[in-house]
Scaffold this motif. Sequence first.
Motif, PDB file in Angstrom:
ATOM      1  N   GLY A   1     -11.294  -5.243  -9.313  1.00 34.21           N
ATOM      2  CA  GLY A   1     -10.276  -4.700 -10.007  1.00 34.21           C
ATOM      3  C   GLY A   1     -10.692  -3.892 -11.212  1.00 34.21           C
ATOM      4  O   GLY A   1     -11.405  -3.048 -10.803  1.00 34.21           O
ATOM      5  N   ARG A   2      -9.863  -3.980 -12.357  1.00 37.74           N
ATOM      6  CA  ARG A   2     -10.191  -3.042 -13.355  1.00 37.74           C
ATOM      7  C   ARG A   2     -10.741  -3.721 -14.656  1.00 37.74           C
ATOM      8  O   ARG A   2     -11.374  -2.948 -15.382  1.00 37.74           O
TER       9      ARG A   2
ATOM     10  N   ARG B   1      -4.340   2.438 -21.363  1.00 39.76           N
ATOM     11  CA  ARG B   1      -3.351   1.544 -21.751  1.00 39.76           C
ATOM     12  C   ARG B   1      -3.803   0.652 -22.747  1.00 39.76           C
ATOM     13  O   ARG B   1      -5.086   0.464 -22.931  1.00 39.76           O
TER      14      ARG B   1
ATOM     15  N   ILE C   1     -12.384  -7.134 -14.630  1.00 42.96           N
ATOM     16  CA  ILE C   1     -12.751  -8.454 -14.057  1.00 42.96           C
ATOM     17  C   ILE C   1     -14.099  -8.535 -15.111  1.00 42.96           C
ATOM     18  O   ILE C   1     -14.262  -9.680 -15.508  1.00 42.96           O
TER      19      ILE C   1
ATOM     20  N   ASP D   1      -4.608   3.861 -16.372  1.00 42.82           N
ATOM     21  CA  ASP D   1      -5.383   2.473 -16.379  1.00 42.82           C
ATOM     22  C   ASP D   1      -6.511   2.689 -17.723  1.00 42.82           C
ATOM     23  O   ASP D   1      -6.667   1.698 -18.120  1.00 42.82           O
TER      24      ASP D   1
ATOM     25  N   SER E   1       0.775   1.031 -12.099  1.00 44.41           N
ATOM     26  CA  SER E   1       0.002   1.064 -13.407  1.00 44.41           C
ATOM     27  C   SER E   1       1.088   0.756 -14.649  1.00 44.41           C
ATOM     28  O   SER E   1       0.578   0.269 -15.669  1.00 44.41           O
TER      29      SER E   1
ATOM     30  N   ARG F   1       0.807  -1.393  -0.115  1.00 42.52           N
ATOM     31  CA  ARG F   1       0.205   0.142   0.021  1.00 42.52           C
ATOM     32  C   ARG F   1       1.014   1.104  -0.051  1.00 42.52           C
ATOM     33  O   ARG F   1       0.345   2.420  -0.228  1.00 42.52           O
TER      34      ARG F   1
ATOM     35  N   ALA G   1       1.309  -2.849 -14.592  1.00 40.29           N
ATOM     36  CA  ALA G   1       0.081  -3.423 -15.103  1.00 40.29           C
ATOM     37  C   ALA G   1      -0.357  -3.389 -16.405  1.00 40.29           C
ATOM     38  O   ALA G   1      -1.254  -4.096 -17.186  1.00 40.29           O
TER      39      ALA G   1
HETATM   40  O1  C5P Z   1      -7.070  -1.775  -6.879  1.00 30.77           O
HETATM   41  P1  C5P Z   1      -5.723  -1.136  -6.767  1.00 30.77           P
HETATM   42  O2  C5P Z   1      -5.834   0.530  -6.706  1.00 30.77           O
HETATM   43  O3  C5P Z   1      -4.956  -1.626  -5.544  1.00 30.77           O
HETATM   44  O4  C5P Z   1      -4.935  -1.567  -8.284  1.00 30.77           O
HETATM   45  C1  C5P Z   1      -3.615  -0.907  -8.448  1.00 30.77           C
HETATM   46  C2  C5P Z   1      -3.406  -0.985  -9.798  1.00 30.77           C
HETATM   47  O5  C5P Z   1      -3.390  -2.277 -10.437  1.00 30.77           O
HETATM   48  C3  C5P Z   1      -4.255  -0.116 -10.692  1.00 30.77           C
HETATM   49  O6  C5P Z   1      -4.123   1.149 -10.701  1.00 30.77           O
HETATM   50  C4  C5P Z   1      -4.177  -0.795 -12.073  1.00 30.77           C
HETATM   51  O7  C5P Z   1      -3.325  -0.238 -12.737  1.00 30.77           O
HETATM   52  C5  C5P Z   1      -3.909  -2.318 -11.469  1.00 30.77           C
HETATM   53  N1  C5P Z   1      -5.169  -3.349 -11.699  1.00 30.77           N
HETATM   54  C6  C5P Z   1      -5.396  -3.633 -13.141  1.00 30.77           C
HETATM   55  N2  C5P Z   1      -6.236  -4.451 -13.128  1.00 30.77           N
HETATM   56  C7  C5P Z   1      -6.835  -5.230 -12.231  1.00 30.77           C
HETATM   57  C8  C5P Z   1      -6.593  -4.661 -10.823  1.00 30.77           C
HETATM   58  C9  C5P Z   1      -5.768  -3.647 -10.684  1.00 30.77           C
HETATM   59  O8  C5P Z   1      -4.646  -3.231 -13.963  1.00 30.77           O
HETATM   60  N3  C5P Z   1      -7.686  -6.068 -12.326  1.00 30.77           N
END
Ligand code: C5P
Length: 216
Positions: A122-123, A180, A125, A177, A93, A84, A96
């Motif tokens: 997530g982002r 990308r 899902i 995010d 990012s 965190r 990811a």
């Molecule tokens: O949910 P959280 O803020 O902890 O996610 C951190 C980062 O992980 C996001 O900003 C994104 O870049 C990436 N992420 C993603 N796909 C997901 C979950 C998170 O790309 N399913």
Amino acid sequence: MKKINIAIDGPAAAGKSTIAKKVAAALDMVYVDTGAMYRAITLAYLKSDDKDFERLLQDIDIRLVADNGQRVLLSGEDITERIRENDITENVSYVASQGAVRSFLVELQQQMTRDKGVVMDGRDIGTTVIPDAELKIYMVASVEERANRRQLDNEARGIESTVEQLKEDIAHRDHLDMTREISPLTQAGDAIEIDTTGRSIEDVTAIILKLASDKL
Ligand code: C5P
């Protein structure tokens, strides 16, 4: 009772994990925070001298342990709090956005949802990991509210930040995010949008539980 999967997506700090955890507990389902998985790989990447993602992923050992939420282990070490911190948030990012990282984690996440009974946040899902999820939620909130919530979170965790800086960071991370190339953050066509601005955790949880009860 029928087993279902619930996908919860949305921008940074919209309240996804807090709510997803509560929904999972209420329905006796497994909660999976996929952001923590991207964060764990980011920590491994920052610690490694070798910056080749393919090689990094060959040796990576990430484990998720259900514990009134989710704890994350990297090579056996508990990194739940560590991931965190600001250096991870600033770099996640980028990590990811890597194709190798996304294929690796999407595959792992799909294995976890195969038997259903999972609330996953997530982002990507609802769009990529579980496109056939029985319930998809797209959670949003104003940048101001998200920054204020994250500031309270950070204070509780002893992480230094200011609301102004958090507003900028959150907007920047959302931009990365959403733009990308591979699986950008976007609302699935069949996802139900919930704006959590000004709404309590209990209210939003109740809305999702009602939606879920129609599917069970
Ligand atoms: O949910 P959280 O803020 O902890 O996610 C951190 C980062 O992980 C996001 O900003 C994104 O870049 C990436 N992420 C993603 N796909 C997901 C979950 C998170 O790309 N399913």
